[in-house]
Every structure is written in structure tokens, then in C-alpha cells.
Design a protein around this motif. Structure first.
Motif, short mmCIF file in Angstrom:
data_model
loop_
_atom_site.label_atom_id
_atom_site.label_comp_id
_atom_site.label_asym_id
_atom_site.label_seq_id
_atom_site.Cartn_x
_atom_site.Cartn_y
_atom_site.Cartn_z
N ILE A 120 -3.60 17.47 -11.82
CA ILE A 120 -3.29 16.44 -12.82
C ILE A 120 -4.50 15.51 -12.91
O ILE A 120 -4.52 14.46 -12.26
CB ILE A 120 -1.99 15.66 -12.50
CG1 ILE A 120 -1.88 15.29 -11.02
CG2 ILE A 120 -0.77 16.41 -12.95
CD1 ILE A 120 -0.70 14.38 -10.70
N PRO A 121 -5.50 15.90 -13.70
CA PRO A 121 -6.71 15.07 -13.83
C PRO A 121 -6.35 13.65 -14.27
O PRO A 121 -5.62 13.47 -15.26
CB PRO A 121 -7.53 15.81 -14.90
CG PRO A 121 -6.99 17.19 -14.91
CD PRO A 121 -5.54 17.08 -14.55
N LEU A 122 -6.84 12.67 -13.54
CA LEU A 122 -6.49 11.28 -13.83
C LEU A 122 -7.29 10.77 -15.01
O LEU A 122 -8.53 10.72 -14.97
CB LEU A 122 -6.73 10.41 -12.61
CG LEU A 122 -6.22 8.96 -12.70
CD1 LEU A 122 -4.70 8.93 -12.83
CD2 LEU A 122 -6.65 8.17 -11.47
N SER A 130 -4.62 3.42 5.11
CA SER A 130 -5.29 4.73 5.13
C SER A 130 -4.66 5.69 4.12
O SER A 130 -5.38 6.45 3.46
CB SER A 130 -5.24 5.32 6.54
OG SER A 130 -3.94 5.78 6.87
N GLU A 131 -3.33 5.65 3.99
CA GLU A 131 -2.64 6.47 2.97
C GLU A 131 -3.17 6.16 1.58
O GLU A 131 -3.47 7.06 0.79
CB GLU A 131 -1.13 6.19 2.99
CG GLU A 131 -0.35 6.73 4.14
CD GLU A 131 1.09 6.27 4.08
OE1 GLU A 131 1.82 6.54 5.04
OE2 GLU A 131 1.49 5.64 3.07
N ALA A 165 -6.25 7.39 -3.39
CA ALA A 165 -7.22 6.96 -4.40
C ALA A 165 -8.31 8.00 -4.58
O ALA A 165 -8.69 8.34 -5.71
CB ALA A 165 -7.81 5.61 -4.00
N VAL A 166 -8.82 8.53 -3.48
CA VAL A 166 -9.88 9.55 -3.56
C VAL A 166 -9.34 10.83 -4.20
O VAL A 166 -9.98 11.42 -5.08
CB VAL A 166 -10.44 9.84 -2.15
CG1 VAL A 166 -11.39 11.04 -2.19
CG2 VAL A 166 -11.15 8.61 -1.60
N CYS A 167 -8.15 11.26 -3.77
CA CYS A 167 -7.56 12.50 -4.30
C CYS A 167 -7.24 12.38 -5.78
O CYS A 167 -7.41 13.35 -6.55
CB CYS A 167 -6.31 12.86 -3.51
SG CYS A 167 -6.64 13.39 -1.81
N ALA A 168 -6.78 11.22 -6.21
CA ALA A 168 -6.44 11.03 -7.63
C ALA A 168 -7.68 11.17 -8.51
O ALA A 168 -7.61 11.74 -9.61
CB ALA A 168 -5.80 9.66 -7.84
N LEU A 169 -8.79 10.68 -8.03
CA LEU A 169 -10.04 10.75 -8.81
C LEU A 169 -10.63 12.16 -8.83
O LEU A 169 -11.42 12.49 -9.71
CB LEU A 169 -11.05 9.76 -8.25
CG LEU A 169 -10.69 8.27 -8.40
CD1 LEU A 169 -11.68 7.40 -7.65
CD2 LEU A 169 -10.64 7.88 -9.88
N PHE A 192 0.83 -1.21 0.00
CA PHE A 192 0.00 0.00 0.00
C PHE A 192 0.86 1.26 0.00
O PHE A 192 0.52 2.26 -0.63
CB PHE A 192 -0.93 -0.01 1.22
CG PHE A 192 -1.97 -1.08 1.17
CD1 PHE A 192 -3.13 -0.91 0.41
CD2 PHE A 192 -1.80 -2.28 1.85
CE1 PHE A 192 -4.10 -1.91 0.35
CE2 PHE A 192 -2.76 -3.27 1.80
CZ PHE A 192 -3.91 -3.09 1.04
N ASN A 193 1.99 1.20 0.71
CA ASN A 193 2.89 2.35 0.75
C ASN A 193 3.48 2.65 -0.62
O ASN A 193 3.68 3.82 -0.98
CB ASN A 193 4.00 2.11 1.77
CG ASN A 193 4.91 3.30 1.94
OD1 ASN A 193 6.13 3.18 1.85
ND2 ASN A 193 4.35 4.46 2.20
N MET A 194 3.75 1.61 -1.40
CA MET A 194 4.26 1.80 -2.76
C MET A 194 3.27 2.61 -3.58
O MET A 194 3.63 3.59 -4.25
CB MET A 194 4.52 0.44 -3.42
CG MET A 194 4.83 0.51 -4.93
SD MET A 194 6.40 1.30 -5.33
CE MET A 194 7.51 -0.11 -5.17
N LEU A 195 2.00 2.22 -3.55
CA LEU A 195 0.99 2.88 -4.37
C LEU A 195 0.76 4.32 -3.94
O LEU A 195 0.65 5.22 -4.77
CB LEU A 195 -0.32 2.08 -4.31
CG LEU A 195 -0.23 0.65 -4.84
CD1 LEU A 195 -1.54 -0.10 -4.59
CD2 LEU A 195 0.12 0.62 -6.32
N SER A 196 0.69 4.57 -2.63
CA SER A 196 0.50 5.94 -2.16
C SER A 196 1.74 6.80 -2.42
O SER A 196 1.63 7.99 -2.77
CB SER A 196 0.15 5.96 -0.67
OG SER A 196 1.14 5.34 0.10
#
Length: 467
Positions: free
Chosen positions: A222-224, A207-208, A213-217, A144-148
Motif C-alpha cells: 500500500i504505497p503511502l 520503537s514501534e 514510519a519507516v515501513c509506511a514510507l 505512539f501505540n495509537m499511531l503504530s
């Protein structure tokens, strides 16, 4: 040097605005490691030594995460200079797929064979049994830390460094609170010891990821582009592998080398004292290096954007001179301050807080003096390798300069002094610092050559860089 430091009005203000959030982010992240170490140290030196050993393979994962971040940053900072946000989404997609796979495999291995992995890391089987519950859980936290971290890196590369600071600040507070509850059994929770520390970290990392995920959407900066994210395309995959894979390999091998230094200490006759002292001083030293890491990250953003904008070769070279010398100057000030604090604060106050006494305190003092004296060299290497050379796409030379001194000089000399000659703690502490001392002159040589400046985006219209 002082001529190189003269820049146009507003330059250092911009550098400060970019680096400060990243300094605070690193301070928050490294403070978490120190808090973990402090809480586990209250259980005893053997528990702290066990967690230190368990964190050896975890450090390799952490280094790999930084490698994927850095590789992604090379592309994103230059795409940002071009204003190409769609390509940023595709680069994020490739990094997430590759990064998730890289961290998931060792996490499964740690879960299935924790004792066997721990037995490779020290000469004490009792430490393996103590650390196995921690290792079994902690690997999944870093998936999970990698993705965040990938998303935080992209936001930093588009000149929004405060995102990572806020994200990791929140997770550190959450992790610290969960540590208090789960390690010692407060608030009606069971006292899980070292396993509680791992569970707390896992929950904080989840949690990170959810926040990212929410912020990216929802991001407008930088619109995903979901189509580009999930189907990044062969060209982007090849481009990422070309420029990111050497960086990932660099960080993974460097992390392995750094972990082997801990393994060497784990095979000494006084391994418990060595590992306990190294656990404390490793975290304290990183706290003093947060400024250097922040400046290095800001350097990568500034250099990558300048190249992406197509600035002339002369301007890019002058910019690199300014950034490298400024970092060295800051490193010198940090070294002076930290060395003063060793006899004034660390030995009388900090070491006893972590239950370092007698031999372990003497080892920690030796590690402190040698590490703090080497801060200017570390500062130079961080900005040169992770900032200037990588931002310029010179991933092969940055890899060679980062790995060769460690594996050809530092590791053999440390093994010789610690395991063969069995010297005192001071020669061992000096040997650990050899890689940066050897690295610095070669970094300056490569930067002055000017051969590191590349447009990695494939735009093909930045001929000014070749002039």
C-alpha cells in the motif's frame, strides 16, 4: 450449524492463514500484560493492586485505540476489495490525526494530575501514591501505540497480518528486557519499581512507531501517498467519522464500562485481594481469548473484502453463518481445555507464582471458572460485533449490542453484589460475565436479519448487495 460449516476447498486454509498471525500478535500483546503483571507482583500485592488501578484509565485508552483500528478497518478492507490504494492513504491520514489527538489529551491529564486521577479509582490513598508515578508516564506510551496500531490495522486489512505480529513481537521482547532492567535495577540501571515498568513501555511504543514510519514510507503493498495522507480531504474525513466514530465511541464506552468493573472491585472491603486476583485473571483470560480475537479480526477482513468486491447478498449471508458458527465451535473447545487447567495447573502452580494465596487465590479461582466457562459466548460476541456487523458497516447496531448489556445488566448487578449485598466472590464473578450471556441472542438476531450489509465505500455500483 454443521451445514453452514461446509465451504469450498481452501476456505479454511485462507481463514487460518489470516487468523494465525493475528492470534500470535494478540498472544504476544497480551503476554506482555501478563509479564508486566508477573514482574510487578514480585514487588508485592499492594504494588500490583496500585498498577491495576492505574491501568483502569489506560484500559479506556487501549479500547479507544482498538476502536480507531476497527473503524479504519471497515474502510480499508472494502477499499482493498476495490483496489483503491490512494483512498487507503487518505483513510490512514484521517485516522492518524484523530487518533493522535484522542490519546494525547488524556496523556497530558494523567501527567499533570496522576494522584487525583488515582484517587477516583479506589478507596485506598496509599495505592494512589504508589500508582501515580506509573500513570504519569504510561499515557504518552499510548499516543505512539495509537499511531503504530493504526498502520498495523491497515496492513491487516490488506491481508498482510504478519506485519503486526512481527512489530508487536519485537516491542514485547524489548519491553520485557527493559522491565527487567528498570523495575528491579539490573545491569547498572536504577531500581525504579512501578515507574520503571511505565518507562519500559514508553520506550517500546516509541520503537514501534519509528518502525511503522519507516515501513509506511517504503511499502509497495500500500504505497503511502503523502499528499493524500496529510490532506485527506473533507469527503474522507466525513466518511471516516460516519463509520468510525460510532466504533470509537463504542470501544471507549465499553472500555469505560470494563474499567468501572475494576473500580467496583477497588471499593470492596477486600479491595487489595480483589484487585490483585483480577489483575492476574484478567491477563490470563485474555490469553485464552487470543484465538477468538484473531478469528474476529480475520472475519472482519474476509467480510469487508467480500462486500467491497460486490458479492451477492446470499453469498455474504452464507459467509457470515460459516464464520460465526466456526468461532463458537472453537470457543467451546477452548472453554473445555481452560476449565480442565484450573484445578490441574492454575490453582497449584500459576497462582502461587503471582503470590496469590488464601483469599486472593480463592477469588482468582472463581474469576477463572466463570470467565473460562463463558468463552463460547465471548467468541460469538467478538466475531459478531467486531467482525461481521462492523465489516458490514452496521456500526450503530454493533455499538448498541456491545454497550447496552454491559451498562444495563452487568455493571448494575456487579455493583449490587459487590458493594450493596457484599456477597462472596462467586456471585460477583458470575455478574461480571453477564454482558456476553445477554448479548449473544441479540447478535444472532441482528445477523439473521441481513440488514447489516452495506457498501461503505460509496462506490454506488454494488446493487447486488441490495437484492
Amino acid at each position: 450449524m454443521f451445514t453452514s460449516l461446509r465451504r469450498e476447498p481452501g476456505f479454511y486454509k485462507r481463514l487460518f492463514k489470516l487468523s494465525l498471525p493475528m492470534i500470535l500478535q494478540n498472544l504476544i500483546t497480551f503476554s506482555l500484560g501478563l509479564i508486566d503483571t508477573f514482574m510487578v507482583s514480585q514487588l508485592g500485592n499492594e504494588e500490583m493492586a496500585a498498577v491495576t488501578s492505574a491501568n483502569v484509565p489506560v484500559f479506556i485508552l487501549t479500547s479507544t485505540i482498538f476502536g480507531v483500528q476497527s473503524g479504519l478497518g471497515i474502510l480499508v478492507s472494502q477499499y482493498w476489495g476495490r483496489g483503491d490504494t490512494q483512498s487507503i492513504s487518505r483513510a490512514l491520514g484521517v485516522a492518524s490525526i484523530i487518533g493522535g489527538a484522542i490519546t494525547l489529551i488524556p496523556a497530558v491529564v494523567f501527567f499533570c494530575f496522576p494522584v487525583e486521577v488515582m484517587d477516583l479509582l479506589s478507596n485506598r490513598h496509599d495505592l494512589s501514591l504508589l500508582g501515580a508515578p506509573y500513570l504519569r508516564i504510561i499515557g504518552f506510551a499510548f499516543v505512539f501505540n495509537m499511531l503504530s496500531s493504526i498502520y498495523a490495522s491497515a496492513m491487516r486489512s490488506v491481508e498482510n497480518p504478519t506485519f503486526g505480529m512481527k512489530l508487536f513481537g519485537f516491542s514485547t521482547i524489548l519491553n520485557t528486557g527493559l522491565n527487567y532492567l528498570l523495575i528491579f535495577g539490573h545491569g547498572g540501571f536504577p531500581a525504579l519499581g512501578v515507574a520503571g515498568a511505565a518507562i519500559a513501555t514508553l520506550l517500546a511504543r516509541v520503537s514501534e512507531f519509528l518502525i511503522c514510519a519507516v515501513c509506511a514510507l517504503r511499502s509497495r503493498l500500500i504505497p503511502l501517498d503523502l499528499a493524500g495522507f496529510f490532506r485527506p480531504g473533507r469527503d474522507m474525513a466525513l466518511r471516516f467519522l460516519k463509520y468510525a466514530s460510532p466504533v470509537v465511541l463504542n470501544e471507549a464506552v465499553w472500555g469505560l464500562g470494563n474499567s468501572l468493573l475494576t473500580v467496583i472491585l477497588g471499593y470492596t472491603d477486600n479491595s487489595v485481594e480483589m484487585l490483585a486476583a483480577n489483575a492476574v485473571m484478567g491477563n490470563l483470560n485474555r490469553l485464552f481469548l487470543v484465538v477468538c480475537f484473531g478469528l474476529g479480526a480475520a472475519t472482519a477482513v474476509i467480510m469487508g473484502k467480500a462486500i467491497g468486491e460486490g458479492q451477492s447478498r446470499e453469498k455474504v449471508m452464507a459467509l457470515s453463518d460459516t464464520l460465526i458458527w466456526f468461532t463458537v465451535l472453537v470457543g467451546g473447545v477452548l472453554a473445555l481445555v481452560s476449565l480442565i487447567l484450573v484445578p490441574a495447573v492454575f490453582i497449584p502452580f500459576i497462582f502461587p507464582m503471582f503470590k496469590l494465596q488464601g483469599e486472593s487465590a480463592a477469588i482468582a479461582a472463581a474469576l477463572a471458572v466463570t470467565a473460562f466457562a463463558g468463552i463460547p459466548a465471548h467468541a460469538c460476541a467478538i466475531s459478531a460485533v467486531t467482525g461481521i456487523l462492523r465489516a458490514g458497516g452496521d456500526v450503530v447496531w454493533s455499538t448498541v449490542l456491545d454497550i447496552a448489556p454491559q451498562w444495563l445488566v452487568c455493571l448494575p448487578v456487579t455493583a449490587l453484589t459487590a458493594l450493596v449485598l457484599k456477597t462472596g466472590c462467586w456471585p460477583i464473578a458470575l455478574a461480571i460475565q453477564l454482558d456476553c450471556l445477554v448479548k449473544v441472542p441479540f447478535c444472532f438476531w441482528r445477523i439473521r436479519s441481513g440488514k447489516w450489509i452495506n457498501d461503505v465505500t460509496g462506490s454506488g455500483d454494488r446493487k447486488s448487495l441490495k437484492k
